[in-house]
Design an enzyme around this catalytic site. Structure first.
Site, PDB file in Angstrom:
ATOM      1  N   SER A   7       0.829  -1.198   0.000  1.00  0.00           N
ATOM      2  CA  SER A   7       0.000   0.000   0.000  1.00  0.00           C
ATOM      3  C   SER A   7       0.865   1.250   0.000  1.00  0.00           C
ATOM      4  O   SER A   7       1.577   1.522   0.972  1.00  0.00           O
ATOM      5  CB  SER A   7      -0.927   0.017   1.219  1.00  0.00           C
ATOM      6  OG  SER A   7      -1.622   1.237   1.279  1.00  0.00           O
ATOM      7  N   ASP A  34      -4.635   3.590  -2.458  1.00  0.00           N
ATOM      8  CA  ASP A  34      -5.831   3.981  -1.706  1.00  0.00           C
ATOM      9  C   ASP A  34      -6.246   5.407  -2.039  1.00  0.00           C
ATOM     10  O   ASP A  34      -5.450   6.339  -1.937  1.00  0.00           O
ATOM     11  CB  ASP A  34      -5.560   3.894  -0.200  1.00  0.00           C
ATOM     12  CG  ASP A  34      -5.495   2.471   0.298  1.00  0.00           C
ATOM     13  OD1 ASP A  34      -6.445   1.719   0.035  1.00  0.00           O
ATOM     14  OD2 ASP A  34      -4.499   2.108   0.948  1.00  0.00           O
ATOM     15  N   MET A  36      -8.983   8.268  -0.950  1.00  0.00           N
ATOM     16  CA  MET A  36      -9.913   8.626   0.134  1.00  0.00           C
ATOM     17  C   MET A  36     -10.420  10.047  -0.062  1.00  0.00           C
ATOM     18  O   MET A  36      -9.675  10.935  -0.469  1.00  0.00           O
ATOM     19  CB  MET A  36      -9.218   8.519   1.490  1.00  0.00           C
ATOM     20  CG  MET A  36      -8.568   7.177   1.760  1.00  0.00           C
ATOM     21  SD  MET A  36      -7.743   7.186   3.371  1.00  0.00           S
ATOM     22  CE  MET A  36      -6.854   5.640   3.297  1.00  0.00           C
ATOM     23  N   MET A  68     -12.117   4.516  -1.888  1.00  0.00           N
ATOM     24  CA  MET A  68     -12.877   4.685  -0.644  1.00  0.00           C
ATOM     25  C   MET A  68     -13.592   6.024  -0.720  1.00  0.00           C
ATOM     26  O   MET A  68     -13.234   6.994  -0.046  1.00  0.00           O
ATOM     27  CB  MET A  68     -11.941   4.595   0.558  1.00  0.00           C
ATOM     28  CG  MET A  68     -11.468   3.180   0.812  1.00  0.00           C
ATOM     29  SD  MET A  68     -10.369   3.028   2.236  1.00  0.00           S
ATOM     30  CE  MET A  68      -8.793   3.340   1.434  1.00  0.00           C
ATOM     31  N   MET A 136     -11.910  -5.480   4.190  1.00  0.00           N
ATOM     32  CA  MET A 136     -11.218  -4.576   5.105  1.00  0.00           C
ATOM     33  C   MET A 136     -11.106  -5.266   6.459  1.00  0.00           C
ATOM     34  O   MET A 136     -12.117  -5.620   7.073  1.00  0.00           O
ATOM     35  CB  MET A 136     -11.968  -3.249   5.235  1.00  0.00           C
ATOM     36  CG  MET A 136     -11.987  -2.396   3.973  1.00  0.00           C
ATOM     37  SD  MET A 136     -10.333  -2.019   3.325  1.00  0.00           S
ATOM     38  CE  MET A 136      -9.567  -1.205   4.750  1.00  0.00           C
ATOM     39  N   GLY A 141      -9.549   4.001   6.470  1.00  0.00           N
ATOM     40  CA  GLY A 141      -9.276   5.421   6.634  1.00  0.00           C
ATOM     41  C   GLY A 141      -7.864   5.731   7.081  1.00  0.00           C
ATOM     42  O   GLY A 141      -7.278   6.717   6.660  1.00  0.00           O
ATOM     43  N   PHE A 142      -7.300   4.871   7.924  1.00  0.00           N
ATOM     44  CA  PHE A 142      -5.970   5.136   8.459  1.00  0.00           C
ATOM     45  C   PHE A 142      -5.166   3.850   8.537  1.00  0.00           C
ATOM     46  O   PHE A 142      -5.715   2.767   8.789  1.00  0.00           O
ATOM     47  CB  PHE A 142      -6.046   5.759   9.856  1.00  0.00           C
ATOM     48  CG  PHE A 142      -6.656   7.127   9.870  1.00  0.00           C
ATOM     49  CD1 PHE A 142      -5.878   8.249   9.625  1.00  0.00           C
ATOM     50  CD2 PHE A 142      -8.011   7.299  10.103  1.00  0.00           C
ATOM     51  CE1 PHE A 142      -6.438   9.519   9.628  1.00  0.00           C
ATOM     52  CE2 PHE A 142      -8.588   8.562  10.107  1.00  0.00           C
ATOM     53  CZ  PHE A 142      -7.797   9.678   9.864  1.00  0.00           C
ATOM     54  N   GLY A 143      -3.863   3.963   8.355  1.00  0.00           N
ATOM     55  CA  GLY A 143      -2.976   2.820   8.487  1.00  0.00           C
ATOM     56  C   GLY A 143      -2.593   2.582   9.932  1.00  0.00           C
ATOM     57  O   GLY A 143      -2.898   3.371  10.829  1.00  0.00           O
ATOM     58  N   GLY A 144      -1.911   1.465  10.167  1.00  0.00           N
ATOM     59  CA  GLY A 144      -1.358   1.187  11.483  1.00  0.00           C
ATOM     60  C   GLY A 144      -2.321   0.572  12.484  1.00  0.00           C
ATOM     61  O   GLY A 144      -1.979   0.448  13.664  1.00  0.00           O
ATOM     62  N   ASP A 170      -7.007  -6.161   3.613  1.00  0.00           N
ATOM     63  CA  ASP A 170      -6.282  -4.910   3.812  1.00  0.00           C
ATOM     64  C   ASP A 170      -6.489  -4.433   5.239  1.00  0.00           C
ATOM     65  O   ASP A 170      -7.619  -4.196   5.657  1.00  0.00           O
ATOM     66  CB  ASP A 170      -6.803  -3.859   2.823  1.00  0.00           C
ATOM     67  CG  ASP A 170      -6.067  -2.533   2.923  1.00  0.00           C
ATOM     68  OD1 ASP A 170      -5.122  -2.423   3.725  1.00  0.00           O
ATOM     69  OD2 ASP A 170      -6.444  -1.604   2.187  1.00  0.00           O
ATOM     70  N   GLY A 171      -5.375  -4.307   5.971  1.00  0.00           N
ATOM     71  CA  GLY A 171      -5.437  -3.717   7.295  1.00  0.00           C
ATOM     72  C   GLY A 171      -4.770  -4.557   8.368  1.00  0.00           C
ATOM     73  O   GLY A 171      -5.216  -5.670   8.660  1.00  0.00           O
ATOM     74  N   GLY A 172      -3.680  -4.078   8.914  1.00  0.00           N
ATOM     75  CA  GLY A 172      -3.038  -4.749  10.025  1.00  0.00           C
ATOM     76  C   GLY A 172      -2.342  -6.040   9.669  1.00  0.00           C
ATOM     77  O   GLY A 172      -2.162  -6.915  10.528  1.00  0.00           O
ATOM     78  N   GLY A 192       1.098  -2.352   4.196  1.00  0.00           N
ATOM     79  CA  GLY A 192       1.566  -0.976   4.160  1.00  0.00           C
ATOM     80  C   GLY A 192       2.822  -0.812   4.974  1.00  0.00           C
ATOM     81  O   GLY A 192       3.942  -0.951   4.480  1.00  0.00           O
TER      82      GLY A 192
END
Length: 211
Positions: A7, A34, A36, A68, A136, A141-144, A170-172, A192
């Protein structure tokens, strides 16, 4: 083989050209882009001009564009023209079905994404139109953020519905949980921070491909 889609949201915004080169050097399968709008999700990211610049720098990369946006149908053509290979929109967005039809009419791979609380069942009627489903595994909306493992059940549900396209998450996602995702039927991993902030991104890509 499990595919890797780093990402670009996690890359240094002042070093986007180098980030693209890193993705290519690591032999990643795609680049996750991404988009947004600060409405559908509480953040702003990139526009089509950055994608077009990347496409100009390297036309061989598969550009995995995740819109998104509340009204993605307004932007499908411009991102297609900028160089998208795949366009994924959210089931929760406006004009969902017409937007899927628009993407397909442009000859691009077509994807649908689900937020963590949206059931897989909501996609049953459109699965024949889809090349991929993006799950998702965090709130978009936000990484990390930390991965929500309960979302992985949706991958199993989609496979039971007969979906044989790509299932992306996607995510974590990182080295510590990627085997769990692969075991659930997910075959495209968006990474990411775990890719762009890694000491050895090429080793991360190799580990994903070895799953």
């Amino acid at each position: 083989m499990i595919k890797l889609s780093p990402s670009i949201l996690a890359a240094d915004p002042l070093q986007m050209g180098k980030a693209l080169s890193l993705v290519k050097e690591a032999h990643a399968d795609e680049l996750h882009f991404d988009v947004m709008d600060a409405h559908f999700v509480p953040n702003l990211s990139f526009g089509p001009s950055l994608l077009a610049a990347m496409k100009k720098q390297d036309a061989d990369v598969v550009y995995d564009v995740h819109l998104m946006l509340s009204d993605p149908i307004r932007y499908v053509e411009v991102f297609a023209e900028a160089g998208a290979s795949i366009i994924t929109i959210h089931q929760e967005a406006n004009d969902f079905l017409p937007c899927l039809e628009k993407i397909r009419s442009l000859g691009l791979q077509t994807g649908a994404s689900l937020k963590p609380a949206t059931p897989a069942e909501t996609l049953r009627s459109v699965l024949p139109m889809l090349d991929r489903v993006l799950l998702m595994t965090v709130e978009p909306g936000f990484g990390g953020q930390k991965l929500m493992p309960e979302v992985l059940n949706k991958a199993r549900e989609l496979r039971l519905m007969g979906f044989d396209g790509d299932i992306e998450a996607d995510g974590g996602i990182g080295l510590g949980n990627m085997q769990q995702l692969a075991d659930s039927g997910i075959n495209v991993l968006v990474m990411g921070t775990s890719f762009f902030k890694a000491e050895d991104p090429q080793a991360v890509a190799a580990a994903v491909h070895a799953l």
